[in-house]
Design an enzyme around this catalytic site. Structure first.
Site, PDB file in Angstrom:
ATOM      1  N   ASP A 127      76.461  23.789   3.833  1.00 41.56           N
ATOM      2  CA  ASP A 127      75.238  23.523   3.081  1.00 41.56           C
ATOM      3  C   ASP A 127      74.577  22.213   3.465  1.00 41.56           C
ATOM      4  OD1 ASP A 127      74.759  25.595   1.361  1.00 41.56           O
ATOM      5  OD2 ASP A 127      76.197  24.890  -0.123  1.00 41.56           O
TER       6      ASP A 127
HETATM    7  C1  GLC Z   1      75.432  22.164  -2.544  1.00 40.56           C
HETATM    8  C2  GLC Z   1      74.928  20.798  -2.948  1.00 40.56           C
HETATM    9  C3  GLC Z   1      75.380  19.720  -2.011  1.00 40.56           C
HETATM   10  C4  GLC Z   1      76.846  19.850  -1.740  1.00 40.56           C
HETATM   11  C5  GLC Z   1      77.071  21.194  -1.141  1.00 40.56           C
HETATM   12  C6  GLC Z   1      78.451  21.482  -0.655  1.00 40.56           C
HETATM   13  O1  GLC Z   1      74.611  22.751  -1.620  1.00 40.56           O
HETATM   14  O2  GLC Z   1      73.540  20.776  -3.066  1.00 40.56           O
HETATM   15  O3  GLC Z   1      75.091  18.451  -2.529  1.00 40.56           O
HETATM   16  O4  GLC Z   1      77.313  18.836  -0.928  1.00 40.56           O
HETATM   17  O5  GLC Z   1      76.744  22.186  -2.078  1.00 40.56           O
HETATM   18  O6  GLC Z   1      79.471  21.318  -1.563  1.00 40.56           O
HETATM   19  C1  GLC Z   2      80.453  24.503  -1.165  1.00 42.81           C
HETATM   20  C2  GLC Z   2      79.550  25.683  -1.371  1.00 42.81           C
HETATM   21  C3  GLC Z   2      79.679  26.667  -0.237  1.00 42.81           C
HETATM   22  C4  GLC Z   2      79.507  25.952   1.068  1.00 42.81           C
HETATM   23  C5  GLC Z   2      80.441  24.771   1.198  1.00 42.81           C
HETATM   24  C6  GLC Z   2      80.190  23.951   2.417  1.00 42.81           C
HETATM   25  O1  GLC Z   2      81.776  24.901  -1.319  1.00 42.81           O
HETATM   26  O2  GLC Z   2      79.835  26.337  -2.582  1.00 42.81           O
HETATM   27  O3  GLC Z   2      78.747  27.698  -0.364  1.00 42.81           O
HETATM   28  O4  GLC Z   2      79.721  26.878   2.110  1.00 42.81           O
HETATM   29  O5  GLC Z   2      80.282  23.939   0.092  1.00 42.81           O
HETATM   30  O6  GLC Z   2      78.977  23.285   2.381  1.00 42.81           O
END
Ligand code: GLC
Ligand code: GLC
Length: 841
Positions: free
Chosen positions: A517
């Site tokens: 993300d």
């Molecule tokens: C979400 C949040 C972000 C976080 C990410 C992965 O997308 O917006 O801040 O770091 O998930 O955990």
């Molecule tokens: C968080 C989010 C997942 C994403 C991961 C890495 O666990 O829930 O969707 O793939 O962060 O950013």
């Protein structure tokens, strides 16, 4: 300062050396040895916490259908119905001090001593304390001044009521006269409004008080046709329903004025903060015991049925629920039914290996966590406020991978719900709210890995069940009535979306982000507070993801298998061609010499390459491309895994990247905002580690696979709970990496894709029991030191008892019901009810 003790175990498997380690009441270590704050009780499937002051709140979940509760080891947390944001029943305050404050608070006033069975909120030193977190329930057992207490909390299988059973016993030789208070604080249903819209909230709170039941009826007069209630199963001696009156001016839940005075003020809430607080005055003879049952319930009426003829609120259903659970027998029965259900659910996959820590993860805790992530996605934990995210598209799809064997019918329903937020072009909303199941427009779409996860979970479901009919299920786009097409068509649009959106190097476009993300290659953000995922200020249509390429090869092949089963020749041809092309693109443009590249940014620069100063190598493409077997003939997977071991492996697993980013890179986005070693910037992001475990088994490194598995698996690091800090019974999302100040500290426990993927890695790769469309492949990759492992696996109603003998001739041999088999595959036979398998290795 109170001295408690804990055990810790030696580094040798299964061999507990009990050594006394001194800690203070808060769990602080006196002396600096590795330590635990409790122990696993495998027989009862519980983790027993022996100090209230765990390093972080160690929580559990109640409920598994519509009503849920989060409950910490000091009974903190809250309860909601279906949706932690839109239908919150009890209040929880965030960023609180202490962090975990507010919950199921019971008070015992015994003379001048006021104490709580769960230690909080009074923090009166207890004479003894344990918290047992079990499957769907928690029990607090404690004692003070010769009164012992047991507080059991759970939500029964099919009713919307959280039961708190409180048992108190006088162990002294004198008569005890005590006041017992049971309390709850209501949330005004919408958790976001509840914690922000005070100009309205402080006016709308309403309750109805009917003897030993307090009904929370805020907004019932307008658009709500539901209310909650709190009840105790005996006549009360006093009550309060207004928070400020109950706690008194300047006081708090820690020292409520009513309790200090041993009285109640009969307050009726009108606006402000409605609560429910009951008082019972009790005399206990020496040896005498008393049981009180408190019910925190939720009740819904049909719109036409909201009121009775006399204009009063229709409480019939609530009253029926109260009657149902007013006796000890019915409560005990409900608890037994819950235990029975869990036993049945977990029986689908049970093992017995030479390693207890492995067994307890597989048999109990990992599967339990898989159920929890299935139920709640990433919505409500002590790291997810319940007010932000709902159900994630990619998250829920992955959750199904580790859950589908437990209750396949529920997985089926979820797949349909998820597919229903997809758009016609194959892209999809990223999240939806569980209450209304509508796509979340605030978060929007454009996470280009999302569509492929739908293929992943659908194929996993069909392999588990053989139920191809799901592919013909009519499913809408974006929940629009009339737009329904067969689910198979959704899968086709998913793969086509990736195949049709490729960039300059022939690799899939990344969009807003792929699995990571925080790798935001099309977002160039300079405004504080702007969301990296939703800010669209520069869509290059160029940034590409090697990770999605790997996914496309892996899940594109699954799609083709399904398409073959559906006789869709054209689709098989087209997607096979695309797989071929994308595989070639990775080999040509996605290989950095010794590992797979991560991506190309919006300017076609490499990400995750030896050419970069920081972030030279990332874990995700190594895992995904190796699982997809990309460049196998050039030994790419093997080489990638070797590089990863060399650069990314640390004490707690495989780090996400190295070297961590030390500066903000506007062209890479959020990943570079985290301090080095945290979250996506080079922590051990546990979710990705099982991919490596699987990849290690694919290249034949069984020892390495288990070594990595052990590093991040909670039961194996239980004895360093003072460093890990998170619950030792569930995975957390992230463990701070080598470059972080708090190296080894776990965060974001419970709701993480780590649960599902770890179960897949252990059950299908290490233990090697893989469901296929028409049977089971059994191909274990065990540690050398494991001589024998027994697996009992129920698959499509047939119980397979699989004995793996690991120290045989070194040559694989499978014997099925006494007959030697030629390959590693057992065809599913619905005429059988049991199958005995022996694997000799
Ligand atoms: C979400 C949040 C972000 C976080 C990410 C992965 O997308 O917006 O801040 O770091 O998930 O955990
Ligand atoms: C968080 C989010 C997942 C994403 C991961 C890495 O666990 O829930 O969707 O793939 O962060 O950013």
């Amino acid at each position: 300062m109170q001295i408690l003790f804990a055990f810790f175990n030696s580094s040798k498997y299964n061999e507990y050396v009990s050594e006394i380690v001194f800690v203070d009441t808060y769990g602080h270590l006196l002396g600096g040895k590795p330590m635990k704050y409790g122990y696993f009780d495998d027989k009862n499937r519980e983790y027993v916490i022996t100090v209230p002051g765990t390093p972080l709140p160690w929580i559990n979940y109640l409920g598994r259908n519509d009503m849920y509760g989060l409950i910490s080891n000091t009974a903190g947390g809250y309860t909601f119905y279906k949706d932690a944001k839109l239908r919150r029943l009890t209040r929880f305050r965030y960023n609180n001090v202490p962090r975990d404050f507010g919950g199921r608070y019971y008070y015992i006033k015994d003379g001048n001593t006021i104490w709580n069975p769960s230690y909080m909120p009074c923090q009166t030193e207890l004479d003894s304390y344990t918290c047992r977190h079990g499957l769907g329930y928690s029990i607090f057992e404690s004692s003070k001044n010769e009164i012992s207490s047991s507080l059991l909390c759970f939500i029964p299988l099919n009713d919307n009521v959280e039961i708190h059973k409180l048992v108190l016993k006088n162990n002294s030789s004198k008569l005890k006269t005590i006041n017992i208070y049971g309390t709850t604080e209501w949330c005004l249903y919408n958790a976001v409004d509840d914690s922000s819209n005070f100009q309205r909230n402080y006016n709308i709170g309403e309750v109805e008080i009917d003897k030993n039941t307090i009904y929370h009826i805020t907004e019932y007069r307008e658009r709500r046709n539901h209310f909650s209630f709190f009840n105790v199963n005996r006549d009360i001696d006093g009550f309060d329903s207004d928070l400020d009156t109950f706690v008194g001016k300047m006081n708090s839940w820690t020292n409520p004025e009513a309790v200090l005075k041993g009285t109640s003020f009969s307050s009726k809430a009108s606006g402000w903060s409605p609560i429910a607080a009951f008082r019972n005055d009790v005399k206990l003879q020496p040896g005498e015991e008393i049981t009180l049952i408190y019910l925190l319930g939720y009740s819904e009426n049909d719109k036409e049925d909201k009121y009775l003829a006399d204009g009063s609120i229709n409480k019939k259903k609530a009253v029926a629920l109260i009657e149902k659970y007013s006796t000890l027998e019915s409560v005990n029965q409900a608890l037994a039914d819950l235990a029975q259900q869990w036993k049945k659910d977990l029986s689908t996959y049970q093992i017995s290996s030479p390693n207890k820590k492995f067994d307890r993860m597989i048999n109990i805790w990992n599967q339990y966590q898989c159920m929890t992530t299935y139920n709640l996605s990433r919505s409500a934990s002590y790291f997810e406020s319940g007010m932000g995210r709902g159900m994630g598209f990619r998250d829920s799809c992955q959750d199904i991978l580790g859950f589908v064997h437990i209750i396949p019918e529920k997985a089926r329903e979820r797949i349909i719900d998820i597919a229903s937020i997809q758009f016609e072009d194959g892209s999809t909303y990223h999240q939806y709210q569980p209450l209304n199941k509508k796509g979340n427009a605030d978060v929007g779409s454009g996470f280009n890995d999302d569509p492929l996860w739908l293929v992943a979970c659908t194929s996993a479901y069909i392999k588990e069940t053989g139920d191809l009919s799901i592919l013909n299920e009519q499913v809408p786009f974006n929940n629009i009535l009339g737009s329904e097409v067969p689910l198979f068509e959704h899968l086709t649009r998913s793969v086509n979306y990736i195949s049709e959106n490729r960039g300059p190097h022939g690799l899939p476009l990344i969009g807003r982000a792929d699995w990571n993300d925080c790798l935001n290659l099309n977002c160039f953000s300079l405004s504080p507070g702007e969301s990296f995922q939703t800010a669209s200020n520069y869509d290059s249509h160029k940034a590409e993801s090697v990770f999605i390429a790997g996914m496309f090869v892996l899940y594109g092949k699954e799609y083709c298998e399904l398409a073959k089963l559906m006789n869709k020749e054209k689709e098989v041809r087209e997607i096979s061609r695309a797989i071929n092309e994308i595989e070639k693109s990775v080999i040509k443009n996605g290989w950095d010499g010794k590992w797979y590249l991560r991506a190309y940014d919006a300017f076609e620069n490499k990400v995750g390459s030896k050419e970069n100063e920081e972030g030279k190598i990332f874990i995700e493409p190594q895992g995904m491309c190796a699982m997809a077997g990309i460049g196998e003939s050039f030994e790419m997977p093997k080489q990638a895994i070797e590089s990863l071991e060399k650069y990314l492996l640390c004490d707690y697993g495989v780090q996400l990247l190295t070297p961590c980013y030390s500066k903000y890179h506007i062209e890479l986005g959020e990943i570079t905002t985290y301090p080095p070693g945290y979250k996506e910037n080079g922590s051990v992001f546990c979710h990705t580690n099982p991919w490596i475990v699987i990849a290690e088994t694919l290249v034949g490194n069984n020892e390495k696979a288990f070594e990595i598995y052990k590093k991040y698996t909670p039961s194996f690091i239980e004895n360093i709970s003072n460093i890990h800090r998170s619950e030792p019974y569930v995975y957390c999302q992230t463990i701070a990496g080598k470059e972080a100040q708090n190296y080894g500290e776990g965060k974001n426990s419970w709701l993480t894709g780590t649960a599902s993927w770890s179960f897949v890695a252990a059950s299908q790769s290490i233990l090697g029991i893989q469901p296929t469309y028409d049977g089971l492949i059994i191909n274990p990759h065990l540690l050398k030191e494991f001589d024998k492992v027994k697996v009992v696996r129920t698959f499509r109603g047939v119980v397979y008892t699989i004995n793996i003998l690991n120290k045989y001739s070194g040559i694989y041999k499978m014997i099925v019901d006494g007959v030697e088999s030629k390959d590693k595959f057992i065809k599913y036979d619905n005429k059988k009810t049991t199958v005995d398998v022996e694997i000799r290795l």
